[in-house]
Design a protein around this motif. Structure first.
Motif, PDB file in Angstrom:
ATOM      1  N   PHE A 250      -8.526 -71.433  80.472  1.00  0.00           N
ATOM      2  CA  PHE A 250      -9.784 -71.057  79.841  1.00  0.00           C
ATOM      3  C   PHE A 250      -9.581 -69.744  79.095  1.00  0.00           C
ATOM      4  CE2 PHE A 250     -13.718 -68.507  80.100  1.00  0.00           C
ATOM      5  CZ  PHE A 250     -14.406 -69.196  79.112  1.00  0.00           C
ATOM      6  N   VAL A 251      -9.830 -69.790  77.812  1.00  0.00           N
ATOM      7  CA  VAL A 251      -9.650 -68.605  76.982  1.00  0.00           C
ATOM      8  C   VAL A 251     -11.029 -68.060  76.620  1.00  0.00           C
ATOM      9  CG1 VAL A 251      -8.681 -67.710  74.850  1.00  0.00           C
ATOM     10  CG2 VAL A 251      -7.497 -69.527  76.086  1.00  0.00           C
ATOM     11  N   HIS A 252     -11.317 -66.885  77.100  1.00  0.00           N
ATOM     12  CA  HIS A 252     -12.678 -66.371  76.900  1.00  0.00           C
ATOM     13  C   HIS A 252     -12.740 -65.402  75.728  1.00  0.00           C
ATOM     14  CE1 HIS A 252     -11.013 -63.351  79.786  1.00  0.00           C
ATOM     15  NE2 HIS A 252     -11.372 -62.592  78.783  1.00  0.00           N
ATOM     16  N   ALA A 253     -13.953 -65.062  75.386  1.00  0.00           N
ATOM     17  CA  ALA A 253     -14.197 -64.188  74.242  1.00  0.00           C
ATOM     18  C   ALA A 253     -13.734 -62.764  74.530  1.00  0.00           C
ATOM     19  CB  ALA A 253     -15.672 -64.195  73.904  1.00  0.00           C
ATOM     20  N   VAL A 254     -13.546 -62.033  73.470  1.00  0.00           N
ATOM     21  CA  VAL A 254     -13.162 -60.634  73.573  1.00  0.00           C
ATOM     22  C   VAL A 254     -14.399 -59.780  73.309  1.00  0.00           C
ATOM     23  CG1 VAL A 254     -11.843 -58.826  72.424  1.00  0.00           C
ATOM     24  CG2 VAL A 254     -10.788 -61.037  72.891  1.00  0.00           C
ATOM     25  N   ILE A 255     -14.589 -58.788  74.147  1.00  0.00           N
ATOM     26  CA  ILE A 255     -15.752 -57.917  73.972  1.00  0.00           C
ATOM     27  C   ILE A 255     -15.447 -56.832  72.958  1.00  0.00           C
ATOM     28  CG2 ILE A 255     -17.289 -56.280  75.088  1.00  0.00           C
ATOM     29  CD1 ILE A 255     -17.112 -57.724  77.567  1.00  0.00           C
ATOM     30  N   GLN A 256     -16.329 -56.714  71.999  1.00  0.00           N
ATOM     31  CA  GLN A 256     -16.207 -55.631  71.035  1.00  0.00           C
ATOM     32  C   GLN A 256     -17.436 -54.734  71.155  1.00  0.00           C
ATOM     33  OE1 GLN A 256     -16.222 -58.062  67.565  1.00  0.00           O
ATOM     34  NE2 GLN A 256     -14.016 -58.406  67.614  1.00  0.00           N
TER      35      GLN A 256
ATOM     36  N   ARG B 149     -15.771 -53.489  66.739  1.00  0.00           N
ATOM     37  CA  ARG B 149     -14.452 -52.893  66.966  1.00  0.00           C
ATOM     38  C   ARG B 149     -14.035 -53.125  68.408  1.00  0.00           C
ATOM     39  NH1 ARG B 149     -16.100 -46.924  65.311  1.00  0.00           N
ATOM     40  NH2 ARG B 149     -17.490 -47.472  67.025  1.00  0.00           N
ATOM     41  N   LYS B 150     -12.728 -53.155  68.604  1.00  0.00           N
ATOM     42  CA  LYS B 150     -12.214 -53.250  69.959  1.00  0.00           C
ATOM     43  C   LYS B 150     -12.652 -52.023  70.740  1.00  0.00           C
ATOM     44  CE  LYS B 150      -8.064 -56.017  70.508  1.00  0.00           C
ATOM     45  NZ  LYS B 150      -6.608 -56.068  70.450  1.00  0.00           N
ATOM     46  N   MET B 151     -12.906 -52.224  72.022  1.00  0.00           N
ATOM     47  CA  MET B 151     -13.228 -51.059  72.841  1.00  0.00           C
ATOM     48  C   MET B 151     -11.927 -50.356  73.197  1.00  0.00           C
ATOM     49  SD  MET B 151     -16.262 -52.191  75.354  1.00  0.00           S
ATOM     50  CE  MET B 151     -17.890 -52.553  74.692  1.00  0.00           C
ATOM     51  N   SER B 152     -11.905 -49.068  72.999  1.00  0.00           N
ATOM     52  CA  SER B 152     -10.680 -48.351  73.339  1.00  0.00           C
ATOM     53  C   SER B 152     -10.991 -46.909  73.656  1.00  0.00           C
ATOM     54  CB  SER B 152      -9.691 -48.416  72.175  1.00  0.00           C
ATOM     55  OG  SER B 152     -10.097 -47.547  71.139  1.00  0.00           O
TER      56      SER B 152
END
Length: 1111
Positions: free
Chosen positions: A727-733, A738-741
């Motif tokens: 299962f490939v889930h979404a990425v949180i931005q 923008r990517k969280m960093s």
RNA sequence: GGGCGGGUAGCUCAGCUGGCUAGAGCAUUCGCUUUACACGCGAAGGGUCCCGGGUUCGAAUCCCGGCCUGCCCACCA
């Protein structure tokens, strides 16, 4: 197991007993003593302790192996020990926990295997930076062991923090089984895997071009690099042409000669002798390593250059002109529009300098033309740089000639100097500005140098690796590599969710290149290979053939160490099992070995009897300390200083965590596992490699026998993939996409959310966001009070949990006072409409929740729970049963079962609040309901190990739902009128149904309760009243107020008329379309007619009323 | 260059195997200290479904083209 309140991780210490953990403790009977708000902090640590004390998350492989329970297993994607977990981890792990908890409740023997990853280069770089900041020292200022100890301490710290975070989020991992990719169990698996691959010829060592970081002086993987645009230049360099003559000397070539040979445009250079070719390059300094000039065979100039050479200025190296179709034709000679459109065509001269030691493409060209190049008298690979990327003659460059002036210069200085020298020689044709992207190292930010270096590789291009990885896919996700009309072969055992990611996976394997697994680092698994250079001659050759001085016997005289000078040679099973060392010889002097290392598909072959000269012997050792001791102390071997790529140990995660290479019960019970939850960027790096290794190392019949000991890797039949579903889930931005960093400052620490909203709220909100898309956005705000990042989105989860808390509080207050449970509720029991409706909704809700989980549609799961609890149970059911629930025993049974069913459905996503409520709910006694099975708690009265609710389909009741929906619509209509006329909520009004319309008793009860109607009257209102339209009929309300507000009524009617007119227009248009009546389904046309009729009726009625008001 | 997403209410997102008056949460407005919950209840307003073509009786949904935006992979003389 540590409680979430403790910051220290200790997975062996028994949990402290707490009062709440004692199931015999008195349980409050009603909900009235509960606070109005659910306060997570008052429950989470306490509940965690209860789970721990009950060992609720501990999996027992024996139950699986005995057939008592089906297995369900998830392996955590081990977080890197480089930093605390962020919101992305919280999402990933919340989803895993939801699946884990749901399956545990469903009765699976459930194992969620926790652990962390040593994250080689990333961790070492973080610690190096920290040591530099804190102590002002470099890594090289320490002994290797000393520095590793520093990293180890750092790892211990962060591992503890990570585990604490996971536990506070509520992750129900089997915390007695925490693994670390560098712990002894994993290390053993790594050595075993390396050894087997080595023995089978799937690991080899070769000089290859790698991404070299000249600052860290290590090879870095493609994914450890980033591209950056830089303003560079194209330099056009002229190489004079020469002809070799018989004596071995060479002479210049004139333009005249070329003209004679048919070289187009050769007559354009009167007096400019000798003739030359012009190469275009962005890296002029690499000309020192050029070994050929290439031209496209379709270039009209190619023919006339055959047999000619170019001479490198200063260096004096004479290099062949070779023909290779890789070379882009310049615009002038492009044959098609496509070729002309190639952006390179505009820049190209048609001549490509070939520098195999410093450019990946040139490396390939060098391979293809190795013979021609070597025939010209120099090696294919001329390495002109030292590891620090300064020009050096000591690393594989011998014919320096007059180019010694460049020695010792940096790449950048050498570039300027080369350009200057060419200019001085009149050989610089020109320069052009050129913007292009250049690879940089993530860690050091240095420009990557393609660098020739000794590295270890896994031959993943082998059919047994990448081929079997693709073959694992389920057939409808397998698209590529189907030859001809045949569909691609498949084992039908691996499925991606969402399906589109199968393509990423498949294409990766289709274009895969051998995997460079060595890293010049200190933090990681040391490569289990010991090397020594020996000279083989006639005297010692026979000794070697006989086993010689490397034949090693253990105390009992048995041979521990057998030669296998032909890797890949099939041993007998017995000898293979005894084998603890395998050696490979490499001819030191031969450059050819390095570039043409193997026949395609086969392992390198060294016939020992033919060995002659200086060899590097590499002995791969498999978990044999005594052999290591022998090699190091008696034979002068030294261990390879490199460590393995982090992903090597990660790739073994499904094996090592379960005890492989031992055939442990855990391995037999849980591999293959059920589901892997991960983010998409890791499909190639991790998923692929786990599949390859699991299939390679486990025997083909493993799934049936569960016996790893019989592993035989000589067969092409592969073992199972390590999981069934990916299962490939979404990425949180963040809110801006923008990517969280850390560097952007937009990261959110999950524990900050646990503190402000509670773990359940965090989990629910993340679950609710998890749709099937690639990215989801989480607007981030800084809380001025705490200075911490948060997001208002988490309020939703908190509110939902609080709603549940209060619904339970209310239900408990009612149920706690009940005394007579009554007899069992069956379908024959005379239940109220609300009860029948609620049971039907429960049946549907369970079904929907299960389907959503099955499909990994987490947002739907969350939405189903939301609607079931809030919209159905709270808004309608609880409100409807308020008047009767205290006295109706059957209704109490429905109420209790509904609450508990919902509680159980919600538990996987909100484990704490549901468990806290369950502490009280489980004490409630009501009559049972036929067809609803909740399952009894199995461990210490905990919900977390209790059953998943089952509601028989027999309770599904479309008639009750339809009747309830009708009543609900009417109630909403009445409420609307009340709101329009500002009728105080408490005021009881009288409802006059439309003439000829009868209200059933069941509906009447709902209307009275939910619309604050005290009288339902079929006679005309005596006093002032308003009319409203519902279901195309006119109904009246009276007793609204002492006087009716005409203006509000007018406004309402005007809006209604406008709406209906709009609707009428649409519907009339649809019916006026001749095609519609002919082609649309008749039922639909009929429906449209009815709708139109109703709309007209309602509009006309409203018009009439409006006219009446105007009077 | 190859591949994969996204563009629907002010914001975050559903809906998209074609057909209910296009939905939810948050935000907004109005009314409620209704005895489970104000982290609440009732009601309301708010949308050229990115643009342009096409297919169809009918398109947010299917097809083609374009624009914007994000990600992955490859490449960069």
């Amino acid at each position: 197991m540590a409680a979430p309140t403790s910051s220290k991780h200790d997975n062996t210490a028994p949990a402290a007993a707490s009062a709440a953990a004692d199931p015999s403790a008195p349980t409050p009977s009603a909900g009235t003593d509960l606070p109005k708000q659910y306060r997570p902090a008052e429950h989470e640590a306490r509940i965690w302790d209860r789970w721990s004390a009950a060992k609720a998350f501990h999996a027992d492989p024996a139950r699986v192996l005995s057939g008592e329970a089906r297995p369900y297993c998830i392996l955590i994607p081990p977080p890197n020990v480089t930093a605390r977990l962020h919101l992305g981890h919280a999402l990933n792990n919340s989803l895993q926990d939801i699946l884990t908890r749901a399956h545990r409740m469903m009765g699976f023997e459930t194992l969620w295997m926790p652990g962390t990853d040593h994250a080689g280069i990333a961790t070492q770089a973080v610690v190096e930076r920290r040591v530099m900041q804190e102590e002002g020292k470099r890594r090289t200022d320490f002994q290797r062991d000393e520095f590793i100890a520093k990293i180890q301490a750092f790892k211990d710290d962060y591992e503890a923090q990570i585990i604490d975070q996971l536990q506070k989020i509520g992750c129900s991992c089997d915390w007695e089984r925490v693994r670390f990719t560098m712990d002894e169990q994993c290390a053993r698996a790594v050595r075993e895997a390396f050894f087997r691959l080595f023995k089978d010829g799937l690991i080899y060592r070769g000089k290859r071009l790698v991404n070299w970081d000249p600052v860290l002086q290590t090879a870095v993987a493609d994914d450890e690099c980033y591209e950056a645009e830089i303003d560079g230049s194209f330099y056009y360099l002229r190489y004079p042409l020469v002809r070799k003559n018989a004596a071995g000397s060479h002479a210049p070539v004139t333009w005249n000669e070329l003209a004679t040979a048919g070289y187009p445009g050769a007559d354009q250079h009167p007096g400019e002798e000798p003739a030359w070719v012009t190469v275009a390059t962005t890296r002029p300094e690499t000309y020192l390593g050029d070994v050929a000039v290439a031209i496209n065979p379709h270039d009209p100039r190619a023919k006339s250059l055959r047999g000619l050479f170019a001479e490198l200025p200063l260096v004096g190296r004479v290099i062949p002109i070779i023909e290779d179709s890789y070379v882009v034709l310049p615009e002038a000679y492009a044959r098609t529009d496509e070729e002309r459109a190639d952006p390179k065509a505009g820049m190209a001269t048609g001549y490509l300098k070939v520098t195999p030691a410093h450019d990946p493409n040139d490396y390939e060209i060098g391979r293809r033309h190795a013979q021609t190049i070597e025939a010209a008298g120099h090696p294919v690979l001329v390495n002109i740089f030292a590891p620090d990327a300064t020009v050096s003659e000591k690393h594989g460059w011998e014919d320096v000639g007059d180019a010694s002036l460049f020695i010792g210069m940096s790449r950048e200085d050498a570039r300027k100097k080369v350009v200057a020298e060419f200019k001085a020689l009149g050989l610089l044709e020109g320069t052009k500005p050129h913007k292009h992207s250049v690879k940089h190292s993530d860690r050091s930010k240095a420009v990557i140098e393609p660098y020739l270096s000794d590295q270890w590789y896994v031959r993943v291009t082998d059919e047994r690796m990448a081929g079997q990885a693709n073959r694992a896919l389920v057939s409808d996700q397998r698209t590529s590599a189907g030859s001809g009309s045949q569909s691609a072969p498949t084992d039908n055992r691996l499925q991606f969710h969402p399906a589109r990611y199968a393509k990423t996976y498949e294409q990766w394997h289709d274009g895969i290149r051998d995997w460079c697994i060595s890293r010049q680092l200190w933090w990681g698994h040391r490569i289990p290979v010991w090397t020594k250079t020996i000279t083989i001659d006639a005297t010692n050759r026979q000794q070697l053939v006989n086993g010689g001085d490397l034949d090693f016997l253990d105390a009992s005289g048995a041979s521990l160490f057998a030669w296998s000078w032909c890797p890949g040679e099939t041993e007998t099973e017995e000898s293979a099992n005894r084998l603890v060392g395998v050696a490979v010889f490499r001819h030191v002097a031969s450059g050819r070995t390095f570039i043409g290392d193997a026949t395609p598909g086969g392992p390198p072959w060294y016939g020992l009897p033919e060995l002659d000269g200086e060899y590097e012997v590499a002995v791969c050792v498999n978990n044999a300390p005594s052999l290591v001791e022998y090699l190091e102390e008696e034979s002068g071997f030294t261990q390879d200083p490199d460590v393995l790529d982090t992903w090597f140990s990660s790739a073994l995660w499904p094996l090592s965590t379960l005890g492989w290479p031992e055939s442990t019960p855990l391995l037999r019970a849980f591999n293959p596992t059920s589901t892997l939850c991960t983010a998409r960027e890791i499909i190639t790096l991790w998923v692929s490699r786990m599949v390859m290794f699991n299939r390679y190392f486990l025997p083909a019949n493993f799934e049936q026998t569960g016996d790893a000991a019989n592993a035989s890797t000589s067969t092409t039949d592969a073992g199972p993939p390590p999981f069934r579903d990916v299962f490939v889930h979404a990425v949180i931005q963040d809110g801006e996409g923008r990517k969280m960093s850390k560097s952007l400052g937009n990261g959110v620490d999950p524990l900050d959310i646990v503190e402000s909203h509670g773990a359940d709220a965090l989990r629910y909100t993340l679950c609710n966001m998890t749709t099937q898309t690639q990215d989801v956005r989480m607007p981030v705000e800084r809380d001025p009070a705490t200075g911490k990042n948060t997001s208002p989105k988490f309020d939703m989860g908190r509110n939902f949990g609080n709603k549940l808390w209060n619904a339970a509080r209310f239900a408990l207050a009612i149920l706690g006072s009940a005394s007579n449970p009554g007899s069992a509720v069956t379908r024959e029991t005379n239940l109220s409409l609300a009860d029948r409706w609620m049971l039907s909704r429960l049946a549907g809700g369970v079904q929907q929740a299960e389907a959503a989980l099955r499909e990994y549609n987490f947002a739907n799961y969350a939405q189903t729970l939301y609607d079931l609890l809030w919209r159905d149970f709270c808004d309608w059911y609880l409100e409807a049963v308020k008047p009767t629930a205290r006295t109706d025993a059957a209704q109490q049974a429905v109420l209790a079962h509904a609450l508990e069913t919902i509680l159980r459905l919600i538990h996987p996503v909100m484990p704490y609040v549901t468990e806290a409520i369950f502490e009280r709910v489980r004490a409630i006694e009501t009559a049972p309901i036929d067809g609803i099975t909740l399952g009894r708690p199995t461990k210490d009265g905990l919900l977390t190990t209790a059953g998943w609710p089952k509601v028989a389909a027999a309770w599904h009741n479309p008639e009750a739902e339809a009747a309830f929906d009708r009543a609900r619509a009417l109630i909403t209509a009445i409420r609307e009128v009340r709101a329009q006329h500002n009728v105080p909520p408490k005021r009881m009004v009288t409802y006059h149904p439309a003439a000829g319309l009868s209200v059933t008793d069941a509906e009447a009860a709902l209307i009275r309760t939910l619309a604050n109607v005290d009288t339902i009257s079929n006679s005309a209102p005596a006093g002032p009243s308003v009319t409203f339209t519902y279901n195309a009929a006119e109904h009246r309300l009276s007793n609204l107020a002492d006087a009716v507000d005409a203006s509000a009524e007018r406004a309402r009617l005007e809006k209604l008329i406008a709406d209906r007119n709009k609707q009428i227009k649409t519907l009339e248009g649809r019916l006026a379309n001749p095609g519609y009546a002919q082609k649309a389904p008749p039922a639909m046309v009929e429906e449209t007619r009815t709708q139109l009729q109703q709309a007209i009726q309602e509009r006309d009625a409203a018009n009439e009323q409006l006219a009446g008001l105007g009077a």
